[in-house]
Design a protein around this motif. Structure first.
Motif, PDB file in Angstrom:
ATOM      1  N   ASN A 257       3.796  -7.511  20.536  1.00 40.70           N
ATOM      2  CA  ASN A 257       4.994  -8.229  20.979  1.00 40.70           C
ATOM      3  C   ASN A 257       6.233  -7.883  20.158  1.00 40.70           C
ATOM      4  OD1 ASN A 257       4.477  -9.471  18.564  1.00 40.70           O
ATOM      5  ND2 ASN A 257       4.188 -11.528  19.399  1.00 40.70           N
ATOM      6  N   GLY A 258       6.085  -6.929  19.222  1.00 41.68           N
ATOM      7  CA  GLY A 258       7.223  -6.496  18.416  1.00 41.68           C
ATOM      8  C   GLY A 258       7.398  -7.251  17.119  1.00 41.68           C
ATOM      9  N   SER A 259       6.540  -8.245  16.848  1.00 37.42           N
ATOM     10  CA  SER A 259       6.674  -9.026  15.615  1.00 37.42           C
ATOM     11  C   SER A 259       6.117  -8.250  14.425  1.00 37.42           C
ATOM     12  CB  SER A 259       5.950 -10.366  15.751  1.00 37.42           C
ATOM     13  OG  SER A 259       4.559 -10.165  15.929  1.00 37.42           O
ATOM     14  N   LEU A 260       6.598  -8.600  13.238  1.00 35.14           N
ATOM     15  CA  LEU A 260       6.209  -7.925  12.006  1.00 35.14           C
ATOM     16  C   LEU A 260       5.011  -8.630  11.380  1.00 35.14           C
ATOM     17  CD1 LEU A 260       7.135  -5.623  10.093  1.00 35.14           C
ATOM     18  CD2 LEU A 260       8.480  -7.334   8.869  1.00 35.14           C
ATOM     19  N   ASN A 261       4.010  -7.855  10.983  1.00 34.78           N
ATOM     20  CA  ASN A 261       2.799  -8.398  10.372  1.00 34.78           C
ATOM     21  C   ASN A 261       3.019  -8.573   8.871  1.00 34.78           C
ATOM     22  OD1 ASN A 261       0.202  -8.943   9.396  1.00 34.78           O
ATOM     23  ND2 ASN A 261      -0.776  -7.564  10.860  1.00 34.78           N
ATOM     24  N   SER A 262       2.794  -9.780   8.379  1.00 31.92           N
ATOM     25  CA  SER A 262       3.028 -10.063   6.963  1.00 31.92           C
ATOM     26  C   SER A 262       2.033  -9.351   6.047  1.00 31.92           C
ATOM     27  CB  SER A 262       2.965 -11.571   6.714  1.00 31.92           C
ATOM     28  OG  SER A 262       1.693 -12.084   7.066  1.00 31.92           O
ATOM     29  N   LYS A 263       0.976  -8.752   6.605  1.00 23.77           N
ATOM     30  CA  LYS A 263       0.010  -8.028   5.775  1.00 23.77           C
ATOM     31  C   LYS A 263       0.638  -6.827   5.080  1.00 23.77           C
ATOM     32  CE  LYS A 263      -4.274  -9.279   8.188  1.00 23.77           C
ATOM     33  NZ  LYS A 263      -5.433  -8.770   8.963  1.00 23.77           N
ATOM     34  N   LEU A 264       1.776  -6.361   5.596  1.00 22.95           N
ATOM     35  CA  LEU A 264       2.458  -5.247   4.936  1.00 22.95           C
ATOM     36  C   LEU A 264       2.803  -5.605   3.497  1.00 22.95           C
ATOM     37  CD1 LEU A 264       3.829  -2.475   4.908  1.00 22.95           C
ATOM     38  CD2 LEU A 264       5.877  -3.568   5.841  1.00 22.95           C
ATOM     39  N   GLU A 265       3.210  -6.858   3.257  1.00 21.37           N
ATOM     40  CA  GLU A 265       3.556  -7.262   1.896  1.00 21.37           C
ATOM     41  C   GLU A 265       2.335  -7.220   0.985  1.00 21.37           C
ATOM     42  OE1 GLU A 265       6.587  -7.603   0.873  1.00 21.37           O
ATOM     43  OE2 GLU A 265       7.309  -7.246   2.911  1.00 21.37           O
ATOM     44  N   LEU A 266       1.168  -7.580   1.514  1.00 22.27           N
ATOM     45  CA  LEU A 266      -0.067  -7.467   0.735  1.00 22.27           C
ATOM     46  C   LEU A 266      -0.373  -6.008   0.418  1.00 22.27           C
ATOM     47  CD1 LEU A 266      -2.523 -10.025   2.408  1.00 22.27           C
ATOM     48  CD2 LEU A 266      -1.575 -10.130   0.098  1.00 22.27           C
ATOM     49  N   MET A 267      -0.164  -5.156   1.402  1.00 17.06           N
ATOM     50  CA  MET A 267      -0.403  -3.726   1.212  1.00 17.06           C
ATOM     51  C   MET A 267       0.526  -3.169   0.136  1.00 17.06           C
ATOM     52  SD  MET A 267      -0.168  -0.780   4.143  1.00 17.06           S
ATOM     53  CE  MET A 267      -0.525   0.949   3.804  1.00 17.06           C
ATOM     54  N   LYS A 268       1.792  -3.558   0.187  1.00 16.22           N
ATOM     55  CA  LYS A 268       2.756  -3.087  -0.807  1.00 16.22           C
ATOM     56  C   LYS A 268       2.382  -3.561  -2.207  1.00 16.22           C
ATOM     57  CE  LYS A 268       7.098  -3.611   0.584  1.00 16.22           C
ATOM     58  NZ  LYS A 268       8.248  -4.228   1.311  1.00 16.22           N
ATOM     59  N   ALA A 269       1.922  -4.793  -2.299  1.00 15.52           N
ATOM     60  CA  ALA A 269       1.512  -5.322  -3.602  1.00 15.52           C
ATOM     61  C   ALA A 269       0.290  -4.573  -4.132  1.00 15.52           C
ATOM     62  CB  ALA A 269       1.215  -6.813  -3.487  1.00 15.52           C
ATOM     63  N   LYS A 270      -0.657  -4.272  -3.250  1.00 13.86           N
ATOM     64  CA  LYS A 270      -1.884  -3.575  -3.658  1.00 13.86           C
ATOM     65  C   LYS A 270      -1.587  -2.147  -4.109  1.00 13.86           C
ATOM     66  CE  LYS A 270      -6.680  -3.004  -2.092  1.00 13.86           C
ATOM     67  NZ  LYS A 270      -7.262  -4.026  -2.980  1.00 13.86           N
ATOM     68  N   LEU A 271      -0.542  -1.540  -3.529  1.00 15.71           N
ATOM     69  CA  LEU A 271      -0.221  -0.141  -3.821  1.00 15.71           C
ATOM     70  C   LEU A 271       0.991   0.006  -4.739  1.00 15.71           C
ATOM     71  CD1 LEU A 271      -0.736   1.402  -0.256  1.00 15.71           C
ATOM     72  CD2 LEU A 271      -2.340   1.364  -2.171  1.00 15.71           C
ATOM     73  N   LYS A 272       1.320  -1.030  -5.481  1.00 15.97           N
ATOM     74  CA  LYS A 272       2.527  -0.996  -6.308  1.00 15.97           C
ATOM     75  C   LYS A 272       2.485   0.105  -7.370  1.00 15.97           C
ATOM     76  CE  LYS A 272       0.821  -4.577  -9.472  1.00 15.97           C
ATOM     77  NZ  LYS A 272       1.087  -5.894 -10.073  1.00 15.97           N
ATOM     78  N   ASP A 273       1.285   0.511  -7.810  1.00 18.88           N
ATOM     79  CA  ASP A 273       1.168   1.522  -8.869  1.00 18.88           C
ATOM     80  C   ASP A 273       0.984   2.934  -8.324  1.00 18.88           C
ATOM     81  OD1 ASP A 273       1.373  -0.426 -10.853  1.00 18.88           O
ATOM     82  OD2 ASP A 273      -0.781  -0.825 -10.807  1.00 18.88           O
ATOM     83  N   TYR A 274       1.028   3.099  -7.010  1.00 15.72           N
ATOM     84  CA  TYR A 274       0.774   4.407  -6.396  1.00 15.72           C
ATOM     85  C   TYR A 274       2.093   5.055  -5.988  1.00 15.72           C
ATOM     86  CZ  TYR A 274      -4.121   3.182  -6.435  1.00 15.72           C
ATOM     87  OH  TYR A 274      -5.382   2.851  -6.856  1.00 15.72           O
ATOM     88  N   SER A 275       2.297   6.287  -6.438  1.00 13.47           N
ATOM     89  CA  SER A 275       3.564   6.972  -6.158  1.00 13.47           C
ATOM     90  C   SER A 275       3.536   7.731  -4.841  1.00 13.47           C
ATOM     91  CB  SER A 275       3.899   7.942  -7.295  1.00 13.47           C
ATOM     92  OG  SER A 275       2.857   8.895  -7.462  1.00 13.47           O
ATOM     93  N   VAL A 276       2.350   8.149  -4.398  1.00 13.42           N
ATOM     94  CA  VAL A 276       2.214   8.912  -3.148  1.00 13.42           C
ATOM     95  C   VAL A 276       1.255   8.161  -2.229  1.00 13.42           C
ATOM     96  CG1 VAL A 276       1.525  11.101  -2.099  1.00 13.42           C
ATOM     97  CG2 VAL A 276       2.646  11.088  -4.342  1.00 13.42           C
ATOM     98  N   ILE A 277       1.690   7.935  -0.987  1.00 18.82           N
ATOM     99  CA  ILE A 277       0.901   7.170  -0.017  1.00 18.82           C
ATOM    100  C   ILE A 277       0.788   7.991   1.262  1.00 18.82           C
ATOM    101  CG2 ILE A 277       0.815   5.053   1.354  1.00 18.82           C
ATOM    102  CD1 ILE A 277       2.513   3.791  -0.992  1.00 18.82           C
ATOM    103  N   LEU A 278      -0.451   8.273   1.666  1.00 24.37           N
ATOM    104  CA  LEU A 278      -0.729   9.127   2.818  1.00 24.37           C
ATOM    105  C   LEU A 278      -1.462   8.299   3.869  1.00 24.37           C
ATOM    106  CD1 LEU A 278      -2.147  12.057   0.650  1.00 24.37           C
ATOM    107  CD2 LEU A 278       0.219  11.775   1.409  1.00 24.37           C
ATOM    108  N   LEU A 279      -0.917   8.217   5.078  1.00 22.34           N
ATOM    109  CA  LEU A 279      -1.463   7.344   6.115  1.00 22.34           C
ATOM    110  C   LEU A 279      -1.792   8.151   7.369  1.00 22.34           C
ATOM    111  CD1 LEU A 279       1.042   4.378   5.669  1.00 22.34           C
ATOM    112  CD2 LEU A 279      -1.257   4.594   4.704  1.00 22.34           C
TER     113      LEU A 279
END
Length: 396
Positions: A257-279
């Motif tokens: 529906n175009g809404s933003l999933n708040s899980k992105l903030e959890l993902m960002k917190a989990k990857l705070k120490d990673y300089s390169v992110i490959l998806l």
């Protein structure tokens, strides 16, 4: 007399202030990208607590109670502090920050109304109109709360674009790039090799790859072959290369529906120490309408902002369109990235792939001296023990 002052409940919300502060203390990584200043808080203790967090962050100190108490000194209040730390927290911090910003702007406007009410006394109608017009222009021309920062270009520190894997497959830092190809071309092999090459030169950094279409055991098998046959290195050295595979289901950053999933903030917190992110692949994280530019733009903005604010190098793997002549889906996806590599097979060559630079905002083609080139992607099918050249052959 008309009431110009706004009601108090439209000027602040103490509970929202507590949510924001409690979230910062519980998860300091949320504080890194905070859009607030102390004046965004109405309650005096909350202003002082926020300023204490700023001070601790600037000193690279944790948000621990003892340190916060020391930073606040005689301004510390046990009851008020406990009210904050025992409050509910959130990972969707942007929403609450925006509410506090709006409250602050309303308070500024309310203060201006009160100031005007005093100035208007004793003035004639033409004088009142002139004053109101002037004040309205001032409010629009000079904002008391900055929507963005401005800096004289003469005072900005110049910097050149930096890349990871500059001598093999350059990818600009602090932004979002993309690899586009059809299935079976070897996209996963490429990003595994990219990660390994980066860590050989930068052993103190961390790389994360979510290879959602392959089990993690297969990724380990491929990485081992790349190390042995192409890089002449030991896979056991790469403990700072973290991989998630198809065992974990991806989540959609943008919902249908175009809404933003708040899980992105959890993902960002989990990857705070990673300089390169490959998806891999992009579509695994995008649940919106694939052809909607507005939804695609909203999706990509989350990653471009993350990369710029937190110094991340983000690389998406994306499927080509049905004709194999570009990325599939909305054009806003390509518009948002700074670099696109398009990959194709080479006839009668089972080890190399042809790379073409499809979009190049940061001058990668100038760096390489070409827009098309070949690289070894797969281990030698003839003799996996034979070590191969690390760079492949360039082609103009």
């Amino acid at each position: 007399m008309l009431e110009t002052k706004m009601s108090n409940n439209s000027l602040y919300d103490i509970d929202i202030e507590k949510v924001v502060l409690a979230s910062y203390i519980a998860e300091p990584s949320l504080f890194i990208s905070s859009k607030l200043e102390a004046k965004a808080f109405f309650f005096v203790f909350h202003k002082e607590l926020y300023q204490a967090l700023v001070s601790l962050y600037d000193k690279d100190l944790p948000f621990e109670t003892a340190l916060i108490k020391k930073e606040l000194g005689n301004k510390f209040n046990d009851k008020f502090f406990n009210d904050v730390t025992q409050h509910n927290t959130t990972i969707n911090i942007d929403k609450y920050e925006n509410i506090l910003i709006e409250f602050n702007e309303k308070r500024l406007i309310n203060a201006k109304f009160e100031e005007l009410a005093l100035k208007l006394r004793g003035l004639s109608i033409p004088e009142i109109k002139a004053l109101l017009l002037q004040e309205a222009q001032n409010m629009f021309n000079v904002s008391d709360y900055d929507l963005f920062e401005m800096e004289p270009i003469s005072e900005i520190q110049g910097e050149k674009t930096e890349y990871i894997c500059e001598d093999w497959l350059p990818v600009p830092k602090k932004t979002v790039s993309m690899i586009v190809a059809n299935g079976g071309v070897g996209k996963s092999w490429i990003i595994i090799q990219l990660a390994l090459r980066h860590l050989i030169k930068n052993p103190n950094e961390k790389v994360f790859a979510w290879l959602s279409e392959d089990p993690k055991g297969l990724s380990k098998f491929r990485a081992n072959l790349i190390c042995n046959d192409i890089l002449d290195d030991d896979i056991n050295k790469f403990s700072n290369f973290m991989v998630t595979g198809s065992e974990w289901e991806t989540f959609h950053i943008i919902e249908e529906n175009g809404s933003l999933n708040s899980k992105l903030e959890l993902m960002k917190a989990k990857l705070k120490d990673y300089s390169v992110i490959l998806l891999d692949p992009l579509i695994g994280f995008y649940g919106g309408n694939e052809n909607s530019n507005s939804q695609a733009r909203k999706f990509m903005q989350q990653f471009t902002r993350w990369a710029a604010r937190e110094n991340k190098t983000i690389l998406f793997i994306h499927h080509a369109d049905k004709l194999g002549k570009g990325s599939r889906g909305a054009s806003a996806i390509v518009d948002a990235v700074r670099l696109v590599y398009e990959i194709d097979i080479i006839e009668n060559d089972n080890e190399q792939r042809k790379f073409k630079i499809g979009k190049d905002n940061y001058g990668v083609s100038d760096l390489l001296g070409t827009k098309e080139f070949e690289r070894i992607v797969f281990p030698s099918s003839k003799n996996q023990k034979k070590k191969r050249s690390s760079k492949g052959r360039g082609r103009r």
